[in-house]
Design an enzyme around this catalytic site. Sequence first.
Site, PDB file in Angstrom:
ATOM      1  N   LEU A  50      -7.721  26.961 -13.470  1.00 37.17           N
ATOM      2  CA  LEU A  50      -6.459  26.735 -14.264  1.00 37.17           C
ATOM      3  C   LEU A  50      -6.279  26.992 -16.102  1.00 37.17           C
ATOM      4  CD1 LEU A  50      -5.633  24.582 -11.594  1.00 37.17           C
ATOM      5  CD2 LEU A  50      -4.000  23.275 -12.730  1.00 37.17           C
TER       6      LEU A  50
ATOM      7  N   SER B  46      -3.415  29.041 -18.187  1.00 35.19           N
ATOM      8  CA  SER B  46      -1.585  28.299 -18.435  1.00 35.19           C
ATOM      9  C   SER B  46      -1.194  29.585 -18.804  1.00 35.19           C
ATOM     10  CB  SER B  46      -2.322  27.587 -20.154  1.00 35.19           C
ATOM     11  OG  SER B  46      -1.127  26.738 -20.913  1.00 35.19           O
ATOM     12  N   SER B  47       0.767  29.297 -19.278  1.00 36.00           N
ATOM     13  CA  SER B  47       1.186  29.881 -19.086  1.00 36.00           C
ATOM     14  C   SER B  47       0.898  31.037 -20.931  1.00 36.00           C
ATOM     15  CB  SER B  47       2.787  29.869 -19.150  1.00 36.00           C
ATOM     16  OG  SER B  47       3.523  28.647 -20.040  1.00 36.00           O
ATOM     17  N   CYS B  48       0.931  29.008 -22.192  1.00 35.77           N
ATOM     18  CA  CYS B  48       0.590  29.718 -23.464  1.00 35.77           C
ATOM     19  C   CYS B  48      -0.364  30.530 -23.546  1.00 35.77           C
ATOM     20  CB  CYS B  48      -0.118  29.015 -23.814  1.00 35.77           C
ATOM     21  SG  CYS B  48      -1.699  27.635 -23.579  1.00 35.77           S
TER      22      CYS B  48
ATOM     23  N   ASN C 241       4.735  25.139 -17.758  1.00 37.93           N
ATOM     24  CA  ASN C 241       4.714  23.590 -18.120  1.00 37.93           C
ATOM     25  C   ASN C 241       4.752  23.085 -17.426  1.00 37.93           C
ATOM     26  OD1 ASN C 241       4.590  25.141 -21.050  1.00 37.93           O
ATOM     27  ND2 ASN C 241       6.027  23.657 -22.271  1.00 37.93           N
TER      28      ASN C 241
ATOM     29  N   GLY D  39      -6.864  13.376 -14.284  1.00 31.93           N
ATOM     30  CA  GLY D  39      -5.554  14.432 -14.910  1.00 31.93           C
ATOM     31  C   GLY D  39      -4.191  13.954 -14.720  1.00 31.93           C
TER      32      GLY D  39
ATOM     33  N   TRP E 224      11.478  17.335 -31.863  1.00 33.48           N
ATOM     34  CA  TRP E 224      10.924  18.090 -33.552  1.00 33.48           C
ATOM     35  C   TRP E 224      11.530  19.485 -33.133  1.00 33.48           C
ATOM     36  CZ3 TRP E 224       5.017  16.692 -31.304  1.00 33.48           C
ATOM     37  CH2 TRP E 224       4.760  15.468 -31.500  1.00 33.48           C
TER      38      TRP E 224
ATOM     39  N   HIS F  15       3.841  16.304 -24.436  1.00 35.52           N
ATOM     40  CA  HIS F  15       4.159  17.229 -24.033  1.00 35.52           C
ATOM     41  C   HIS F  15       5.942  17.196 -24.667  1.00 35.52           C
ATOM     42  CE1 HIS F  15       0.605  19.310 -21.986  1.00 35.52           C
ATOM     43  NE2 HIS F  15       1.144  20.644 -23.094  1.00 35.52           N
TER      44      HIS F  15
ATOM     45  N   LYS G   5      -9.084  29.117 -22.559  1.00 31.74           N
ATOM     46  CA  LYS G   5      -8.343  29.293 -21.715  1.00 31.74           C
ATOM     47  C   LYS G   5      -8.090  31.198 -20.893  1.00 31.74           C
ATOM     48  CE  LYS G   5      -7.675  25.361 -19.763  1.00 31.74           C
ATOM     49  NZ  LYS G   5      -7.769  24.926 -18.452  1.00 31.74           N
TER      50      LYS G   5
ATOM     51  N   TYR H 101      -6.594  26.375 -27.675  1.00 30.52           N
ATOM     52  CA  TYR H 101      -6.598  26.248 -26.397  1.00 30.52           C
ATOM     53  C   TYR H 101      -6.350  27.373 -25.714  1.00 30.52           C
ATOM     54  CZ  TYR H 101      -4.701  23.961 -21.520  1.00 30.52           C
ATOM     55  OH  TYR H 101      -4.682  23.374 -20.920  1.00 30.52           O
TER      56      TYR H 101
ATOM     57  N   VAL I 201      -2.612  17.309 -13.090  1.00 30.07           N
ATOM     58  CA  VAL I 201      -3.116  18.833 -11.949  1.00 30.07           C
ATOM     59  C   VAL I 201      -3.573  18.133 -11.129  1.00 30.07           C
ATOM     60  CG1 VAL I 201      -2.948  20.264 -11.766  1.00 30.07           C
ATOM     61  CG2 VAL I 201      -2.504  19.852 -14.002  1.00 30.07           C
ATOM     62  N   GLY I 202      -5.051  17.523 -11.417  1.00 28.41           N
ATOM     63  CA  GLY I 202      -6.478  16.586 -10.497  1.00 28.41           C
ATOM     64  C   GLY I 202      -5.246  15.605  -9.756  1.00 28.41           C
TER      65      GLY I 202
ATOM     66  N   ASP J  72       8.842  24.268 -33.838  1.00 28.54           N
ATOM     67  CA  ASP J  72       9.270  25.070 -32.342  1.00 28.54           C
ATOM     68  C   ASP J  72       7.880  25.911 -31.445  1.00 28.54           C
ATOM     69  OD1 ASP J  72      11.611  24.177 -33.316  1.00 28.54           O
ATOM     70  OD2 ASP J  72      12.594  26.416 -33.683  1.00 28.54           O
TER      71      ASP J  72
HETATM   72  O1  GFB Z   1       5.802  20.575 -24.822  1.00 22.94           O
HETATM   73  P1  GFB Z   1       5.054  21.124 -26.226  1.00 22.94           P
HETATM   74  O2  GFB Z   1       4.780  20.332 -27.371  1.00 22.94           O
HETATM   75  O3  GFB Z   1       4.351  22.001 -26.477  1.00 22.94           O
HETATM   76  O4  GFB Z   1       7.620  21.783 -26.863  1.00 22.94           O
HETATM   77  P2  GFB Z   1       4.498  23.364 -26.200  1.00 22.94           P
HETATM   78  C1  GFB Z   1       7.605  21.872 -26.480  1.00 22.94           C
HETATM   79  C2  GFB Z   1       9.320  22.017 -27.336  1.00 22.94           C
HETATM   80  O5  GFB Z   1       9.604  20.671 -27.542  1.00 22.94           O
HETATM   81  C3  GFB Z   1       8.284  22.675 -28.999  1.00 22.94           C
HETATM   82  C4  GFB Z   1       9.761  20.864 -29.568  1.00 22.94           C
HETATM   83  O6  GFB Z   1       9.494  23.633 -29.308  1.00 22.94           O
HETATM   84  C5  GFB Z   1       8.235  21.006 -30.019  1.00 22.94           C
HETATM   85  O7  GFB Z   1       8.764  21.220 -31.011  1.00 22.94           O
HETATM   86  N1  GFB Z   1       9.696  19.454 -28.245  1.00 22.94           N
HETATM   87  C6  GFB Z   1      11.331  18.349 -28.989  1.00 22.94           C
HETATM   88  C7  GFB Z   1       8.384  18.471 -28.782  1.00 22.94           C
HETATM   89  N2  GFB Z   1      10.779  17.284 -29.348  1.00 22.94           N
HETATM   90  C8  GFB Z   1       9.037  17.108 -28.545  1.00 22.94           C
HETATM   91  C9  GFB Z   1       8.480  15.952 -28.904  1.00 22.94           C
HETATM   92  O8  GFB Z   1       8.820  14.602 -29.122  1.00 22.94           O
HETATM   93  N3  GFB Z   1       7.418  16.134 -28.745  1.00 22.94           N
HETATM   94  C10 GFB Z   1       6.500  17.554 -28.221  1.00 22.94           C
HETATM   95  N4  GFB Z   1       5.493  17.243 -28.243  1.00 22.94           N
HETATM   96  N5  GFB Z   1       7.783  18.168 -28.215  1.00 22.94           N
HETATM   97  C11 GFB Z   1       2.649  23.651 -25.152  1.00 22.94           C
HETATM   98  C12 GFB Z   1       0.908  23.938 -25.904  1.00 22.94           C
HETATM   99  O9  GFB Z   1       2.576  24.495 -25.940  1.00 22.94           O
HETATM  100  O10 GFB Z   1       2.479  24.478 -23.711  1.00 22.94           O
HETATM  101  C13 GFB Z   1      -0.460  23.389 -24.671  1.00 22.94           C
HETATM  102  O11 GFB Z   1       0.798  23.281 -26.761  1.00 22.94           O
HETATM  103  C14 GFB Z   1       0.304  23.904 -23.687  1.00 22.94           C
HETATM  104  O12 GFB Z   1      -1.215  24.369 -25.535  1.00 22.94           O
HETATM  105  C15 GFB Z   1       1.794  23.402 -23.004  1.00 22.94           C
HETATM  106  O13 GFB Z   1      -0.230  25.438 -23.272  1.00 22.94           O
HETATM  107  C16 GFB Z   1       2.012  24.365 -21.864  1.00 22.94           C
HETATM  108  O14 GFB Z   1       5.336  24.511 -25.164  1.00 22.94           O
HETATM  109  O15 GFB Z   1       5.364  24.188 -27.505  1.00 22.94           O
END
Ligand code: GFB
Length: 323
Positions: A111, A113-115, A171, A20, A208, A185, A146, A142, A22-23, A275
């Site tokens: 490991l 997570s901040s979530c 993140n 992965g 998004w 992400h 964790k 998730y 991180v790994g 969001d």
């Molecule tokens: O990185 P992300 O998917 O995760 O999204 P989280 C962060 C923010 O970016 C959100 C916006 O507000 C999304 O709506 N965003 C904008 C997008 N455009 C995009 C896009 O094209 N793709 C994605 N993915 N997001 C995660 C957790 O939350 O954080 C996991 O769901 C994990 O479990 C990770 O803990 C670290 O930061 O919202």
Amino acid sequence: MSEERFSLAGKRVWVAGHRGMVGSALMRRLAQENCELLTTERNQVDLRDQSRANAWMRDARPNLVFVAAATVGGILANDAYPADFLYDNLMIGANVIRAAFEIGVDKLVFLSSSCVYPKFAPQPIAEDALLSGPLEPTNEWYAIAKIAGLKLCQAYRKQYGVDFISAMPTNLYGPGDNFAANSSHVLPALIRKAHEAKAAGASAITIWGSGAPRREFLHVDDCASALLHLAKHYSSDGPVNVGSGADVTILELTRLVAAAAGFAGRIERDLTKPDGTPRKLLDSQKIRAMGWAPSIALPEGVASVYRWFVDNHAIARGASERA
Ligand code: GFB
């Protein structure tokens, strides 16, 4: 710099999830240490299977274990596959932690997570915000797995006095990330969107949600150095935040990525997408006080990962990074 309590010299070190993002970063960093690296492939040992996890651990007999294996993904993947995110991560955490206890490893670094912190935790989020309020619904599955993993480490430490610790990375981004459109992400998703829009001569990219949420990003190589630092210097039951110390809005991040990719078009928003948490900035004073600091600034990190994507995207991975 705090005193070194655990030496890696001559130790057998297992990175669970070594393929992965991180790994892989941990493997690169550990290659500079005088230790023996152990790995197993996902198709040989499914860590969700307790008997396979036990058998592997009994044969391999590591001294130090990093639990970097996980089913991971961005906000939509978390929301769309709650059973996979909860079950896979509960099982991996429970099986690896229990097997490590049974064979008597010297140290385990889990490991988290901040979530795992509450959706509306005071910012920056200190470690004591854990379990002080409701979780963000999109990633509660998730997060609960964790939280269970870090609590299991605390429980084994409390009941048996073993040296199991937990890190809470913010993140992360870096080479080897998942760049798939729906499961990634935000940072890799934006890299791909900006690159493809530039290549196609498109006039806009769509992000998004509102673009207003704030996120803190840490390069995975900085995360790996923090995890090694904790393995060597930290031995206590409280989890430790690992962050860069600065956050940006998603719109600011999009501008940074667009600049790295040379995309100068419009940024549009898809408000039908979630969001998530409004802000997620860790208070990382605890690890900073132990002598660790990040070294890769976000603009520099984004530019280097953009170059990695351009050179490697044909072989970039899918949604899961479980080993
Ligand atoms: O990185 P992300 O998917 O995760 O999204 P989280 C962060 C923010 O970016 C959100 C916006 O507000 C999304 O709506 N965003 C904008 C997008 N455009 C995009 C896009 O094209 N793709 C994605 N993915 N997001 C995660 C957790 O939350 O954080 C996991 O769901 C994990 O479990 C990770 O803990 C670290 O930061 O919202």
